[in-house]
Motif scaffolding. Structure first.
Motif, PDB file in Angstrom:
ATOM      1  N   ALA A 160      42.175  40.429  48.853  1.00  0.00           N
ATOM      2  CA  ALA A 160      42.031  41.519  47.889  1.00  0.00           C
ATOM      3  C   ALA A 160      40.610  42.074  47.943  1.00  0.00           C
ATOM      4  CB  ALA A 160      42.331  41.020  46.480  1.00  0.00           C
ATOM      5  N   LYS A 161      40.470  43.365  47.609  1.00  0.00           N
ATOM      6  CA  LYS A 161      39.136  43.959  47.549  1.00  0.00           C
ATOM      7  C   LYS A 161      38.428  43.551  46.267  1.00  0.00           C
ATOM      8  CE  LYS A 161      36.593  48.309  47.887  1.00  0.00           C
ATOM      9  NZ  LYS A 161      36.698  49.783  48.051  1.00  0.00           N
ATOM     10  N   ASP A 162      39.143  43.559  45.152  1.00  0.00           N
ATOM     11  CA  ASP A 162      38.548  43.151  43.882  1.00  0.00           C
ATOM     12  C   ASP A 162      38.961  41.712  43.590  1.00  0.00           C
ATOM     13  OD1 ASP A 162      37.151  43.245  41.490  1.00  0.00           O
ATOM     14  OD2 ASP A 162      37.982  45.144  40.865  1.00  0.00           O
ATOM     15  N   ASP A 163      39.120  41.360  42.327  1.00  0.00           N
ATOM     16  CA  ASP A 163      39.406  39.973  41.972  1.00  0.00           C
ATOM     17  C   ASP A 163      40.816  39.562  42.400  1.00  0.00           C
ATOM     18  OD1 ASP A 163      36.909  39.886  40.566  1.00  0.00           O
ATOM     19  OD2 ASP A 163      37.890  40.936  38.915  1.00  0.00           O
ATOM     20  N   HIS A 189      37.573  37.260  52.136  1.00  0.00           N
ATOM     21  CA  HIS A 189      36.673  37.404  53.282  1.00  0.00           C
ATOM     22  C   HIS A 189      35.348  37.942  52.757  1.00  0.00           C
ATOM     23  CE1 HIS A 189      34.876  38.835  57.021  1.00  0.00           C
ATOM     24  NE2 HIS A 189      35.710  38.018  57.638  1.00  0.00           N
ATOM     25  N   PRO A 190      34.210  37.450  53.243  1.00  0.00           N
ATOM     26  CA  PRO A 190      32.914  37.857  52.672  1.00  0.00           C
ATOM     27  C   PRO A 190      32.616  39.346  52.783  1.00  0.00           C
ATOM     28  CG  PRO A 190      32.620  36.611  54.713  1.00  0.00           C
ATOM     29  CD  PRO A 190      34.052  36.447  54.307  1.00  0.00           C
ATOM     30  N   PHE A 191      33.244  40.050  53.712  1.00  0.00           N
ATOM     31  CA  PHE A 191      32.979  41.478  53.874  1.00  0.00           C
ATOM     32  C   PHE A 191      33.977  42.354  53.119  1.00  0.00           C
ATOM     33  CE2 PHE A 191      31.034  40.250  58.188  1.00  0.00           C
ATOM     34  CZ  PHE A 191      29.788  40.029  57.597  1.00  0.00           C
ATOM     35  N   ILE A 192      34.935  41.737  52.428  1.00  0.00           N
ATOM     36  CA  ILE A 192      35.909  42.498  51.641  1.00  0.00           C
ATOM     37  C   ILE A 192      35.611  42.239  50.169  1.00  0.00           C
ATOM     38  CG2 ILE A 192      38.344  42.893  51.155  1.00  0.00           C
ATOM     39  CD1 ILE A 192      38.984  41.757  53.918  1.00  0.00           C
ATOM     40  N   THR A 193      34.988  43.215  49.516  1.00  0.00           N
ATOM     41  CA  THR A 193      34.593  43.056  48.123  1.00  0.00           C
ATOM     42  C   THR A 193      34.323  44.422  47.521  1.00  0.00           C
ATOM     43  OG1 THR A 193      33.062  41.911  46.622  1.00  0.00           O
ATOM     44  CG2 THR A 193      32.133  42.822  48.645  1.00  0.00           C
ATOM     45  N   CYS A 194      34.332  44.506  46.190  1.00  0.00           N
ATOM     46  CA  CYS A 194      33.985  45.766  45.542  1.00  0.00           C
ATOM     47  C   CYS A 194      32.480  45.797  45.299  1.00  0.00           C
ATOM     48  CB  CYS A 194      34.756  45.946  44.241  1.00  0.00           C
ATOM     49  SG  CYS A 194      34.315  44.781  42.947  1.00  0.00           S
ATOM     50  N   ALA A 195      31.962  46.970  44.901  1.00  0.00           N
ATOM     51  CA  ALA A 195      30.514  47.173  44.803  1.00  0.00           C
ATOM     52  C   ALA A 195      29.850  46.249  43.790  1.00  0.00           C
ATOM     53  CB  ALA A 195      30.233  48.637  44.462  1.00  0.00           C
ATOM     54  N   ILE A 196      30.544  45.907  42.706  1.00  0.00           N
ATOM     55  CA  ILE A 196      29.930  45.084  41.662  1.00  0.00           C
ATOM     56  C   ILE A 196      30.248  43.602  41.841  1.00  0.00           C
ATOM     57  CG2 ILE A 196      29.874  46.952  39.976  1.00  0.00           C
ATOM     58  CD1 ILE A 196      32.398  45.781  38.717  1.00  0.00           C
ATOM     59  N   GLY A 197      30.892  43.257  42.945  1.00  0.00           N
ATOM     60  CA  GLY A 197      31.212  41.859  43.207  1.00  0.00           C
ATOM     61  C   GLY A 197      32.631  41.512  42.807  1.00  0.00           C
ATOM     62  N   SER A 198      33.230  40.626  43.561  1.00  0.00           N
ATOM     63  CA  SER A 198      34.607  40.225  43.313  1.00  0.00           C
ATOM     64  C   SER A 198      34.685  38.702  43.268  1.00  0.00           C
ATOM     65  CB  SER A 198      35.513  40.753  44.429  1.00  0.00           C
ATOM     66  OG  SER A 198      35.405  42.151  44.545  1.00  0.00           O
ATOM     67  N   ASP A 246      42.429  44.456  41.814  1.00  0.00           N
ATOM     68  CA  ASP A 246      42.798  43.062  41.588  1.00  0.00           C
ATOM     69  C   ASP A 246      44.192  42.814  42.163  1.00  0.00           C
ATOM     70  OD1 ASP A 246      40.457  42.853  40.104  1.00  0.00           O
ATOM     71  OD2 ASP A 246      41.480  43.175  38.188  1.00  0.00           O
ATOM     72  N   SER A 247      44.431  41.596  42.605  1.00  0.00           N
ATOM     73  CA  SER A 247      45.794  41.243  42.987  1.00  0.00           C
ATOM     74  C   SER A 247      46.654  41.061  41.744  1.00  0.00           C
ATOM     75  CB  SER A 247      45.804  39.967  43.829  1.00  0.00           C
ATOM     76  OG  SER A 247      45.311  40.203  45.121  1.00  0.00           O
ATOM     77  N   TYR A 248      46.203  40.180  40.829  1.00  0.00           N
ATOM     78  CA  TYR A 248      46.936  39.893  39.600  1.00  0.00           C
ATOM     79  C   TYR A 248      46.041  40.202  38.409  1.00  0.00           C
ATOM     80  CZ  TYR A 248      49.833  36.970  42.706  1.00  0.00           C
ATOM     81  OH  TYR A 248      50.625  36.500  43.718  1.00  0.00           O
ATOM     82  N   SER A 249      46.636  40.781  37.367  1.00  0.00           N
ATOM     83  CA  SER A 249      45.906  41.032  36.127  1.00  0.00           C
ATOM     84  C   SER A 249      46.767  40.568  34.955  1.00  0.00           C
ATOM     85  CB  SER A 249      45.591  42.526  35.987  1.00  0.00           C
ATOM     86  OG  SER A 249      44.907  42.794  34.782  1.00  0.00           O
ATOM     87  N   PHE A 250      46.254  39.570  34.209  1.00  0.00           N
ATOM     88  CA  PHE A 250      46.948  39.033  33.045  1.00  0.00           C
ATOM     89  C   PHE A 250      46.199  39.509  31.801  1.00  0.00           C
ATOM     90  CE2 PHE A 250      47.734  36.199  36.558  1.00  0.00           C
ATOM     91  CZ  PHE A 250      49.034  35.746  36.403  1.00  0.00           C
ATOM     92  N   ASN A 251      46.835  40.322  30.973  1.00  0.00           N
ATOM     93  CA  ASN A 251      46.191  40.891  29.791  1.00  0.00           C
ATOM     94  C   ASN A 251      46.948  40.450  28.550  1.00  0.00           C
ATOM     95  OD1 ASN A 251      44.343  43.161  31.216  1.00  0.00           O
ATOM     96  ND2 ASN A 251      46.341  43.080  32.202  1.00  0.00           N
ATOM     97  N   GLY A 252      46.435  39.427  27.866  1.00  0.00           N
ATOM     98  CA  GLY A 252      47.130  38.891  26.714  1.00  0.00           C
ATOM     99  C   GLY A 252      48.435  38.221  27.113  1.00  0.00           C
ATOM    100  N   GLY A 253      49.217  37.867  26.106  1.00  0.00           N
ATOM    101  CA  GLY A 253      50.494  37.212  26.364  1.00  0.00           C
ATOM    102  C   GLY A 253      50.347  35.726  26.608  1.00  0.00           C
ATOM    103  N   THR A 254      51.478  35.080  26.822  1.00  0.00           N
ATOM    104  CA  THR A 254      51.544  33.643  27.076  1.00  0.00           C
ATOM    105  C   THR A 254      52.492  33.399  28.233  1.00  0.00           C
ATOM    106  OG1 THR A 254      51.227  33.196  24.715  1.00  0.00           O
ATOM    107  CG2 THR A 254      52.055  31.385  26.068  1.00  0.00           C
ATOM    108  N   LEU A 255      52.050  32.594  29.193  1.00  0.00           N
ATOM    109  CA  LEU A 255      52.886  32.423  30.384  1.00  0.00           C
ATOM    110  C   LEU A 255      52.524  31.138  31.109  1.00  0.00           C
ATOM    111  CD1 LEU A 255      55.013  33.946  32.139  1.00  0.00           C
ATOM    112  CD2 LEU A 255      53.103  34.873  33.444  1.00  0.00           C
ATOM    113  N   LYS A 256      53.545  30.470  31.612  1.00  0.00           N
ATOM    114  CA  LYS A 256      53.368  29.378  32.566  1.00  0.00           C
ATOM    115  C   LYS A 256      53.943  29.857  33.885  1.00  0.00           C
ATOM    116  CE  LYS A 256      53.441  25.473  29.344  1.00  0.00           C
ATOM    117  NZ  LYS A 256      54.089  24.179  28.985  1.00  0.00           N
ATOM    118  N   THR A 257      53.104  29.952  34.899  1.00  0.00           N
ATOM    119  CA  THR A 257      53.548  30.493  36.172  1.00  0.00           C
ATOM    120  C   THR A 257      53.049  29.624  37.313  1.00  0.00           C
ATOM    121  OG1 THR A 257      53.561  32.495  37.544  1.00  0.00           O
ATOM    122  CG2 THR A 257      51.534  31.997  36.357  1.00  0.00           C
ATOM    123  N   GLN A 258      53.666  29.773  38.472  1.00  0.00           N
ATOM    124  CA  GLN A 258      53.263  28.948  39.604  1.00  0.00           C
ATOM    125  C   GLN A 258      53.576  29.642  40.920  1.00  0.00           C
ATOM    126  OE1 GLN A 258      55.462  25.281  39.346  1.00  0.00           O
ATOM    127  NE2 GLN A 258      57.398  26.193  39.956  1.00  0.00           N
TER     128      GLN A 258
END
Length: 422
Positions: free
Chosen positions: A238-241, A261-270, A219-231
Motif C-alpha cells: 500500500a502507498k499509505d497505511d 517497500h521502503p520506496f512506496i510511501t505517502c509524503a507524510i509517512g506511512s 490505506d488498505s483497510y480503514s476501521f472507523n468506530g464499530g466493534t469487530l473480530k476479524t482475521q
C-alpha cells in the motif's frame, strides 16, 4: 516480595522462549490458494454488464458474468447486494468506481478458497497501478466515539448516503470472505481519497475474514468506530497505511500480513498500523471509549535492506491516546516498533496504553519514539520480546520474502538465536 517479583519476571522470560518453535513456523496455510501477489500480470476477462449506480432492492451478481463498476454505486433503502463466489468485478479508472453500502443496507460477498471474489482495475495486464479506482465503503449503525455519536464518511459522497454510527451495535453490516481488492485507493476527484476497504461503525455480528488488498493508493483497510473480530487480512504494498484504526474502534485483528517497500510511501509517512484513539475534529464523549485494539499473530514487514532502510518509518503509529496490544507477532524492516504522538504525556500513560509480548522485532532505530520528552526507560515497554542485535535485511532474515506465490516469513533461525530484553 522481591523474590516474588523475580519469579514473575523469570516466568515471563521462560514463556517468551517456550513458544519459539511454534512461532517460527507460524502457519500460513490460510493465505494459500485464493491470494494473488502478482495481480498486474493476471489477465482478467473484459466486463460484460454494468452495475447500476443506485441499488434499492436485493440484487444478486452471478459468477458467470464479469461486471463493470463505474462511478459511485450506492446500495441503499435496506437492500442487500449479494455477490456469488468466483465473481470478477472490473472497476472503472476513468469514471472512478466506488461501491458504497449505505447505512441499513448490506453486502454479502462470500467467495471461497477455490473461487475468490475479485475487485480489480479495468486496465489491461501490466498497465494497472495503485489508485486506478476508488474502493469499497461499508457504512453501519454501530458505536462511534464522537460527541454526536455519528460521523460523515470521508470524501464528497452523496450526503443522503454518507452518515454512519448509531446504537445498533449488534448489527450484521456485511459478510465478506475470500475477497481480493486490487489497485484501489484513488483520490483524484475527492479531497479525501478512497481506501481499499473502509469500514464505518460496523456492527459486531459482521464477518470480515480472508481479505487481500494489494497496491492501494491510500490505506488498505480503514476501521472507523464499530466493534469487530476479524482475521486473515493481507495488505500488500500500500502507498499509505496498511491498517488505519480510529474513532473508538473496539476489536481484535488476528492473522494479519502487511508487506511494505521502503520506496512506496505517502509524503507524510506511512505505517503498517496507524491507531487513533479518537477523531480530533469530532471529539469524544468518554475517554474509556477510545480506540482499543488487540493485534495477534501479525506479520508486519518492510522489505528494506541496508541500502534503503533509512527511508522507513515506525511500524506502528499511536495517536490521540489510542490503546493497542500486540501479541505473538513479527515486526521487521522498520525504523522503530512504535511511535507515540504528543497526546502521550508521560511514561505511565504509555505503559497503560501499549503492550507487546511474545513477539519478535528487527529494526534499525531505538525501538520506541515519542513526540514528547519521555523517560529513556520508555524502551522497556518492549520487554520480554525477542529482537535482533543489529538490523538484518529481509532476504537474510526470512526464508523467502519475495516469493510471488506466497511470501514466506518464517525466520531462518530459531528464536532462541535472538536476544530478549530484560
Amino acid at each position: 516480595m522481591k523474590r516474588f517479583r523475580f519469579i514473575i519476571v523469570l516466568f515471563l522470560i521462560q514463556s517468551s522462549l517456550s513458544y519459539a518453535q511454534d512461532f517460527n513456523i507460524n502457519d500460513d496455510k490460510w493465505a494459500r490458494g485464493w491470494t494473488n501477489f502478482e495481480p498486474n500480470a493476471t489477465n482478467y476477462p473484459d466486463a460484460e454488464e454494468r452495475i447500476p449506480n443506485i441499488i434499492v432492492e436485493n440484487t444478486f451478481l452471478r459468477s458467470d458474468i464479469v461486471y463493470k463498476l463505474s462511478g459511485d454505486v450506492y446500495v441503499s433503502n435496506g437492500a442487500t447486494l449479494t455477490i456469488q463466489e468466483g465473481t470478477i468485478i472490473r472497476c472503472d479508472h476513468k469514471n472512478i468506481g466506488n461501491l458504497i453500502i449505505s447505512k441499513g443496507s448490506k453486502l454479502i460477498a462470500e467467495g471461497s478458497k477455490v473461487n475468490p471474489i475479485v475487485f480489480t482495475s479495468d486496465k489491461a495486464a501490466k498497465s494497472r497501478t495503485r489508485g486506478d479506482w476508488g474502493g469499497i465503503v461499508i457504512i453501519g449503525s454501530g458505536k462511534v466515539n464522537t460527541v454526536s455519536g455519528n460521523g460523515i464518511i470521508k470524501g464528497n459522497y452523496n450526503p443522503q448516503f454518507s452518515m454512519y454510527g448509531g446504537k445498533a451495535y449488534d448489527e450484521q453490516t456485511s459478510i465478506m470472505k475470500y475477497v481480493r481488492i486490487e489497485f484501489a485507493g484513488n483520490k483524484t476527484k475527492r479531497t479525501e481519497g478512497a481506501n481499499g476497504l473502509s469500514l464505518y461503525a460496523v456492527g459486531k455480528k459482521s464477518i470480515i475474514n480472508n481479505i487481500m488488498i494489494s497496491h492501494s493508493g491510500q490505506d488498505s483497510y480503514s476501521f472507523n468506530g464499530g466493534t469487530l473480530k476479524t482475521q486473515n487480512l493481507i495488505s500488500y504494498k500500500a502507498k499509505d497505511d496498511d491498517f488505519e484504526i480510529s474513532e473508538g474502534f473496539k476489536g481484535t485483528l488476528n492473522q494479519l500480513i502487511a508487506i511494505r517497500h521502503p520506496f512506496i510511501t505517502c509524503a507524510i509517512g506511512s505505517y503498517a498500523l496507524e491507531i487513533n484513539g479518537y477523531h480530533k475534529e469530532l471529539g469524544y464523549v468518554n475517554a474509556e471509549d477510545i480506540t482499543d485494539v488487540t493485534i495477534t499473530n501479525a506479520t508486519l514487514v518492510n522489505l528494506s535492506d541496508k541500502s534503503n532502510y533509512k527511508h522507513t518509518t515506525s511500524a506502528i503509529s499511536a495517536r490521540n491516546t489510542a490503546r493497542v496490544y500486540i501479541h505473538n507477532s513479527k515486526i521487521s524492516g522498520f525504523s522503530d516498533v512504535v511511535r507515540f504522538d504528543r497526546s502521550y504525556t508521560a511514561l505511565a500513560m504509555i505503559e497503560k496504553s501499549f503492550m507487546m509480548d511474545n513477539s519478535f522485532f528487527n529494526i534499525h532505530g531505538d525501538g520506541v519514539r515519542a513526540s514528547r520528552k519521555i523517560s529513556e526507560n520508555v524502551v522497556n515497554i518492549l520487554k520480554y520480546n525477542k529482537f535482533t542485535k543489529e538490523f538484518i535485511a529481509a532476504n537474510e532474515l526470512f526464508q523467502d520474502p519475495d516469493n510471488k506465490v506466497i511470501p514466506k516469513f518464517h525466520l531462518k533461525k530459531s528464536l532462541n538465536n535472538y536476544m530478549v530484553m530484560q
